[in-house]
Design an enzyme around this catalytic site. Structure first.
Site, PDB file in Angstrom:
ATOM      1  N   HIS A 122      15.185  19.284  36.265  1.00  0.00           N
ATOM      2  CA  HIS A 122      15.567  17.826  35.850  1.00  0.00           C
ATOM      3  C   HIS A 122      15.526  16.897  37.260  1.00  0.00           C
ATOM      4  O   HIS A 122      15.319  15.641  37.155  1.00  0.00           O
ATOM      5  CB  HIS A 122      16.971  17.323  35.527  1.00  0.00           C
ATOM      6  CG  HIS A 122      17.101  17.983  33.929  1.00  0.00           C
ATOM      7  ND1 HIS A 122      16.142  17.923  33.114  1.00  0.00           N
ATOM      8  CD2 HIS A 122      18.054  18.945  33.586  1.00  0.00           C
ATOM      9  CE1 HIS A 122      16.666  18.349  31.817  1.00  0.00           C
ATOM     10  NE2 HIS A 122      17.605  19.148  32.312  1.00  0.00           N
ATOM     11  N   ASP A 160      13.552  26.137  28.757  1.00  0.00           N
ATOM     12  CA  ASP A 160      14.974  25.894  28.685  1.00  0.00           C
ATOM     13  C   ASP A 160      15.188  24.767  27.538  1.00  0.00           C
ATOM     14  O   ASP A 160      13.921  24.300  27.253  1.00  0.00           O
ATOM     15  CB  ASP A 160      15.256  24.977  29.983  1.00  0.00           C
ATOM     16  CG  ASP A 160      16.620  24.649  30.110  1.00  0.00           C
ATOM     17  OD1 ASP A 160      17.358  25.082  30.985  1.00  0.00           O
ATOM     18  OD2 ASP A 160      16.952  23.571  29.361  1.00  0.00           O
TER      19      ASP A 160
END
Length: 335
Positions: A122, A160
């Site tokens: 992220h 993910d």
């Protein structure tokens, strides 16, 4: 497998109620202690140049000062302490260690897997978010493409449950890194739409498969076989990096996905086959996964596949909503 691990990664303290804790790594190591053929290596922390290659230098200095002042709450999800700076450099360094090992020929039972924290996918060019400070997989892939002999292109496959907005941001307009993500539609951070396919200088080098909640082994396998495999056939990478988050597991507390431990084993087997076909170096980098038992079992399953286990192939039907997403991605990428 070879596992990259450094003790400093345990010192990144997110507090008692945060899902991304040092207990994740402890659980993985406890699970691996029961398995055959596990090796640990500590690599070396990433240096400033390696991190600045994919992040804004001013942002890096801001993180360094923030940690030096004792840390605190960067945003609602992302927390730091003084030790976070060294842990983040160690985690990025472990990802680079895994890629270097793979490029140097570590494969089969010696395939490298970096189990550092904080995670990374992220972290954008100039922003920390979603538990992440430095983009570990991006640091490693960029170094390989820019500096490793014989590596002109890389694939980052992110399984993910959350979209890796940071990895996409960093490589959106580069044609030498192909980013592929399977993630839960509508989940944090809200990016990763089908039509996000790359910038003007890198068309079709971003492939997003935002699957509906409830997707599991069959849907993930379909994406790998029907989208990832043919897209990589066209891209022909020299390096294959898996951003290996395990929060799509059916027993993970923060998603609605239904991937089983066996399903992660099957995906691992598929990825290994694809990488072997292209003679691409293969490395794994830990991302998320917040159900401790599920996380430990899934990492253990990845290891066991490389130790000779043959995972069971899913044989159910693909959800109709997932089939529509796959069709949309196929059309967007002309596969």
């Amino acid at each position: 497998m070879k596992f990259g691990y450094r003790e400093i990664c345990l010192e990144h303290d997110t507090g008692p109620r945060h899902p991304e804790t040092a207990d994740r790594i402890r659980a993985i190591r406890r699970g691996l202690a029961k398995r055959h053929g596990v090796e640990y290596h500590d690599g070396a922390p990433a240096d400033r140049d390696a991190v600045e290659a994919v992040h804004d230098p001013a942002y890096i200095s801001e993180i360094e000062s923030f940690c030096a002042d004792g840390g605190g709450t960067w945003d609602a999800d992302t927390v730091a302490v003084e030790e976070t700076w060294d842990a983040a450099l160690a985690s990025a360094g472990l990802a680079r260690w895994a890629v270097e090992e793979a490029i140097d020929g570590s494969d089969g039972r010696q395939t490298p897997f970096a189990i550092g924290r904080p995670p990374g996918h992220h972290a954008e060019f100039d922003e920390a978010m979603g538990f992440c400070f430095f983009n570990n997989a991006a640091v490693a892939a960029h170094w390989a493409v820019d500096h490793a002999e014989g590596v002109d292109s890389a694939v980052i496959f992110d399984w993910d449950v959350h979209h890796g907005n940071g990895t996409q941001d960093i490589f959106y307009d580069r044609d030498d890194v192909f980013y592929v993500s399977i993630h839960e539609q509508g989940l944090f951070p809200g990016t990763g739409e089908v039509l996000e396919t790359g910038g003007p200088n890198a068309r079709k080098t971003i492939l997003n498969a935002p699957l509906p909640g409830g997707s599991g082994d069959e849907e993930y396998t379909a994406v790998v076989d029907e989208l990832l495999d043919p897209a990589i056939e066209r891209f022909a990478p020299d390096l294959f990096v898996v951003s290996a988050g395990f929060d799509a597991h059916r027993h993970d507390p923060i998603s609605r996905m239904r991937v089983s431990t066996e399903g992660y084993g099957h995906m691992t087997d598929r990825v290994r086959t694809i990488a072997d076909r292209h003679d691409a170096a293969l490395a794994f980098v830990l991302e998320g996964g917040y159900g401790l038992d599920a996380l430990a079992e899934s990492v253990g399953m990845v290891h066991e596949v490389f130790d000779g286990r043959e995972p069971v192939e899913p044989d159910g039907d693909v959800l109709s909503k997932a089939e529509r997403v796959i069709d949309d991605v196929r059309a967007a990428h002309e596969l």
